[in-house]
Design a protein around this motif. Structure first.
Motif, PDB file in Angstrom:
ATOM      1  N   THR A 653       2.760 -14.944 -18.123  1.00 12.03           N
ATOM      2  CA  THR A 653       2.974 -14.050 -19.234  1.00 12.03           C
ATOM      3  C   THR A 653       4.465 -13.525 -19.056  1.00 12.03           C
ATOM      4  O   THR A 653       4.579 -13.085 -17.865  1.00 12.03           O
ATOM      5  CB  THR A 653       2.231 -13.094 -19.826  1.00 12.03           C
ATOM      6  OG1 THR A 653       2.028 -11.944 -19.011  1.00 12.03           O
ATOM      7  CG2 THR A 653       0.753 -13.647 -20.023  1.00 12.03           C
ATOM      8  N   GLU A 654       5.207 -12.961 -20.018  1.00  9.42           N
ATOM      9  CA  GLU A 654       6.343 -12.277 -20.009  1.00  9.42           C
ATOM     10  C   GLU A 654       6.262 -11.321 -21.017  1.00  9.42           C
ATOM     11  O   GLU A 654       5.991 -11.167 -22.124  1.00  9.42           O
ATOM     12  CB  GLU A 654       7.627 -13.161 -20.293  1.00  9.42           C
ATOM     13  CG  GLU A 654       8.013 -14.325 -18.996  1.00  9.42           C
ATOM     14  CD  GLU A 654       9.206 -15.040 -19.413  1.00  9.42           C
ATOM     15  OE1 GLU A 654       9.841 -14.627 -20.163  1.00  9.42           O
ATOM     16  OE2 GLU A 654       9.608 -15.715 -18.582  1.00  9.42           O
ATOM     17  N   GLN A 655       6.726 -10.022 -20.558  1.00 10.84           N
ATOM     18  CA  GLN A 655       6.908  -8.591 -21.342  1.00 10.84           C
ATOM     19  C   GLN A 655       8.372  -8.193 -21.268  1.00 10.84           C
ATOM     20  O   GLN A 655       8.716  -8.038 -19.986  1.00 10.84           O
ATOM     21  CB  GLN A 655       5.825  -7.940 -21.152  1.00 10.84           C
ATOM     22  CG  GLN A 655       4.521  -8.198 -21.238  1.00 10.84           C
ATOM     23  CD  GLN A 655       3.521  -7.217 -20.668  1.00 10.84           C
ATOM     24  OE1 GLN A 655       2.937  -7.467 -19.577  1.00 10.84           O
ATOM     25  NE2 GLN A 655       3.489  -6.031 -21.233  1.00 10.84           N
ATOM     26  N   PRO A 656       9.182  -8.174 -22.401  1.00 13.28           N
ATOM     27  CA  PRO A 656      10.555  -7.419 -22.210  1.00 13.28           C
ATOM     28  C   PRO A 656      10.441  -6.074 -21.676  1.00 13.28           C
ATOM     29  O   PRO A 656       9.575  -5.190 -22.295  1.00 13.28           O
ATOM     30  CB  PRO A 656      10.964  -7.654 -23.586  1.00 13.28           C
ATOM     31  CG  PRO A 656       9.741  -7.742 -24.371  1.00 13.28           C
ATOM     32  CD  PRO A 656       8.802  -8.269 -23.830  1.00 13.28           C
ATOM     33  N   ILE A 657      11.287  -5.849 -20.673  1.00 17.48           N
ATOM     34  CA  ILE A 657      11.406  -4.352 -20.129  1.00 17.48           C
ATOM     35  C   ILE A 657      12.536  -3.744 -21.111  1.00 17.48           C
ATOM     36  O   ILE A 657      12.156  -2.367 -21.213  1.00 17.48           O
ATOM     37  CB  ILE A 657      11.951  -4.491 -18.755  1.00 17.48           C
ATOM     38  CG1 ILE A 657      10.594  -4.972 -17.834  1.00 17.48           C
ATOM     39  CG2 ILE A 657      12.237  -3.156 -18.320  1.00 17.48           C
ATOM     40  CD1 ILE A 657      11.097  -5.097 -16.188  1.00 17.48           C
TER      41      ILE A 657
END
Length: 662
Positions: A653-657
């Motif tokens: 998964t990817e989550q924007p910082i």
């Protein structure tokens, strides 16, 4: 022979004095002139030297020259052609007693027949519009006119169909040499208004004839300084028309004491121009197809250097030159999951729009297969099946459809680089502080062969390594074989690949150093400088397949986010980790791996298990007790996916910082 040489020098002087018959005998010495020459002719110094060379040859041989007739086109008498026949008479002892020179004007019918022959032989050998126009000018001058130009519509130069003459813009594309410096030069747009007589005549498709200087000055009023030679006496403009299209016009000028053009000259120039117009239109149509193919080709390639976490890349593409059609060479840079990247370079068999279209289909297929995170050898196997299908669609025989391809993946966390080749040359590799070398890669068969395996190779790259992927147009030329070209590329990379040197600069230098002759094949070059993720930006754990470890996974995740000063992301990330680890324990198998990766703008979470069953996103009904885990993960993250590994699978998964990280 010294006396003969002196007399030859004297003869050259006499020739330049215009009257051959009044030369004093003592000046000519043993040379005699044929009494048939009854016209005074002015020869240039170059023409006199040509006659002199013929005379020297006759004297040296002491016999009549076979094929000794020398044709002269003289700028002082355009439309006329003179023949000089040279022969030597022998006397006792084998020494030449005299040399006979016959200077006579060729008959008009013979001159025009020869000119038509030269036009057919010299015009149309090139598919370049400018070259074809220049060939036409070189035929017309000096045999027919003192000066000549070719003016074409801007649309024709671009390969398009021209507009009507009254609306078209015409540009000068060829002039005879030498061309007066004060007149409009090649590349200039003609300053002709829509109501200009030349445009009106061209619109009707008729030639324009002006037989006096007064008529020229009146017809070109306002433009004489830029368009009319200083001593112009006659102008003939013939339209360049082919297949119902007006492409432009040819201007022929006679100056000084030259005879004015007449009706017979008009018909003769029209005959030459009508043949040349077909060649110009063929070049225009080729330019259109070539431009379309190059435009399509370039639109399918990455448009700018790519700067990713895994690598910095730069690509160069150069279409084939001269008469060669654009081919199917391409390169690509494809971001993969978890900051990994794929580098691709390939070459489709054949040239032209068909090859470019096939290349586009293959590039799209590779991007789709890359999104599935397939290993390089498996991806090439699927691509091989696609090429076989394309061959069947093209007629079933499979002939003429094929390609080579090199597919490379790189992981900046592990620094592992995996590659496989389908008949493509291996990439060059420059490790920091080491000499350039080619990767020891065994290429499999080209795409389209079918039922043959592709062998992957895995290497570990130090940070700052440079990979060079290329097509054979860069290393294989007419003047050298593939091995020599690859050796040259290796040596040049050794010199050019220095730390801090920009990749686009290296690429431009490699292409600029190629031989000046236009390449017969396309050139595609992809350079990639690899990076490595700092160890402080990654962390991973391994758990047994026990539901009790889900709490431990959440705690470890929360603690690591605090260490990275990403506490604001802890709530969402803990929920994502909890759902993924739970699914791995329930549906996968031990060991269960958890890895967190912090990039500049994204937080990546990976959960691995030993099952090769891919997860499936579904919407649970109100009465279902489960099935909502992946749905929640998809809603809480910006991207997610799954890829196969050697031991099972990995869900990521990817989550924007954003601006949360310090």
């Amino acid at each position: 022979m010294a006396a003969a040489d002196d007399s030859l020098a004297g003869l050259a002087l006499v020739l330049r004095r215009c009257d051959l018959r009044e030369a004093p005998p003592e000046l000519l010495g043993g040379l005699l002139l044929s009494p048939d020459s009854d016209r005074a002719v002015v020869l240039t110094a170059e023409e006199a030297r040509e006659v002199e060379e013929r005379l020297k040859e006759a004297l040296a041989r002491g016999e009549a020259l076979a094929g000794g007739r020398l044709a002269l086109h003289r700028r002082q008498c355009p439309g006329q052609e003179w023949e000089i026949s040279v022969s030597a008479l022998e006397r006792a002892g084998g020494r030449p007693a005299a040399v006979l020179i016959d200077l006579a004007e060729r008959k008009p019918a013979r001159r025009r027949l020869d000119l038509l022959y030269r036009a057919a032989a010299n015009i149309g050998a090139s598919l370049d519009i400018t070259r074809t126009a220049q060939d036409l000018v070189d035929v017309v001058v000096p045999a027919f006119a003192d000066y000549a130009t070719v003016n074409l519509s801007d649309a024709v130069m671009a390969g398009d169909e021209p507009q009507p003459a009254v609306r078209a813009d015409y540009r000068r594309v060829a002039v005879s040499e030498p061309w007066p410096a004060g007149l409009m030069q090649v590349g200039h747009l003609l300053p002709l208004p829509s109501d200009h007589p030349s445009k009106r005549v061209l619109e009707r498709g008729e030639p324009l004839l002006m037989t006096s200087r007064d008529q020229i000055l009146q017809g070109l009023a306002g433009h004489t300084r830029l368009m009319v030679p200083a001593d112009a006496q006659s102008l003939l403009v013939a339209p360049l028309s082919a297949r119902g299209l007006l492409l432009g016009a040819v201007e022929a000028w006679r100056t000084g004491r030259s005879e004015a053009f007449d009706a017979e000259d008009v018909r003769f120039l029209q005959e030459i121009v009508s043949r040349a117009a077909l060649s110009v239109d063929n070049a225009r149509r080729y330019t259109r197809e070539h431009t379309a193919a190059v435009t399509l080709q370039r639109s399918l390639l990455p448009q700018a250097p790519v700067d990713l976490t895994a690598a910095q890349t730069a690509g160069m593409y150069q279409p084939a030159g001269d008469r060669a059609e654009v081919g199917g060479d391409w390169f690509d840079v494809i971001p993969l999951s978890s900051l990994r990247v794929a580098f691709v370079v390939g070459d489709v068999t054949g040239h032209g729009l068909q090859a470019t279209a096939t290349m586009g289909r293959m590039r799209t297929a590779i991007q789709t297969l890359a999104d599935l995170d397939l290993p390089p050898d498996e991806l090439l196997t699927h691509l091989d099946d696609l090429v076989l299908r394309l061959a069947e669609e093209s007629g079933g025989s499979g002939d003429g459809i094929g390609a080579t391809c090199l597919y490379v993946t790189y992981d900046p966390v592990t620094r592992r680089c995996v590659m496989a080749s389908a008949g493509h040359p291996p990439p060059a590799l420059v490790r920091p502080g080491s000499a350039a070398a080619f990767v020891d890669l065994s290429p499999g068969p080209p795409l389209g062969v079918g039922n043959m395996p592709f062998e992957p190779v895995e290497i570990v790259l130090p940070e700052g390594s440079v990979l060079a992927l290329y097509t054979d147009g860069l290393v294989e030329r007419d003047d050298r074989d593939l091995a020599d070209g690859m050796d040259r590329l290796r040596r040049r990379l050794d010199v050019l690949c220095r730390p801090g040197r920009a990749l686009p600069e290296i690429g431009r230098q490699l292409v600029a150093e190629l031989p000046a002759t236009p390449p017969v094949d396309d050139i595609a070059l992809l350079l990639a400088r690899t990076f490595a993720m700092p160890a402080t930006d990654t962390v991973e754990w391994e758990f047994p397949a026990d539901p009790a470890v889900v709490g431990d996974a959440r705690k470890l995740t929360s603690g690591q986010l605090a260490a990275w000063r990403l506490e604001e992301m802890a709530l969402v990330t803990e929920l994502v980790v909890s759902e993924l680890v739970t699914n791995a324990i329930r549906y996968g198998g031990a060991p269960v791996g958890l890895r967190l990766i912090r990039d500049r703008h994204v937080l990546i979470c990976e959960v691995s298990d030993s099952s090769s069953t891919q997860p499936r996103l579904r919407r649970a009904r109100e009465t279902d007790e489960g099935g909502r885990g992946l749905f929640l993960v998809a809603q809480l993250t910006s991207r997610w996916g799954s890829r196969y590994t050697q031991a099972g699978k990995t869900i990521w998964t990817e989550q924007p910082i954003g601006g949360l990280a310090a």
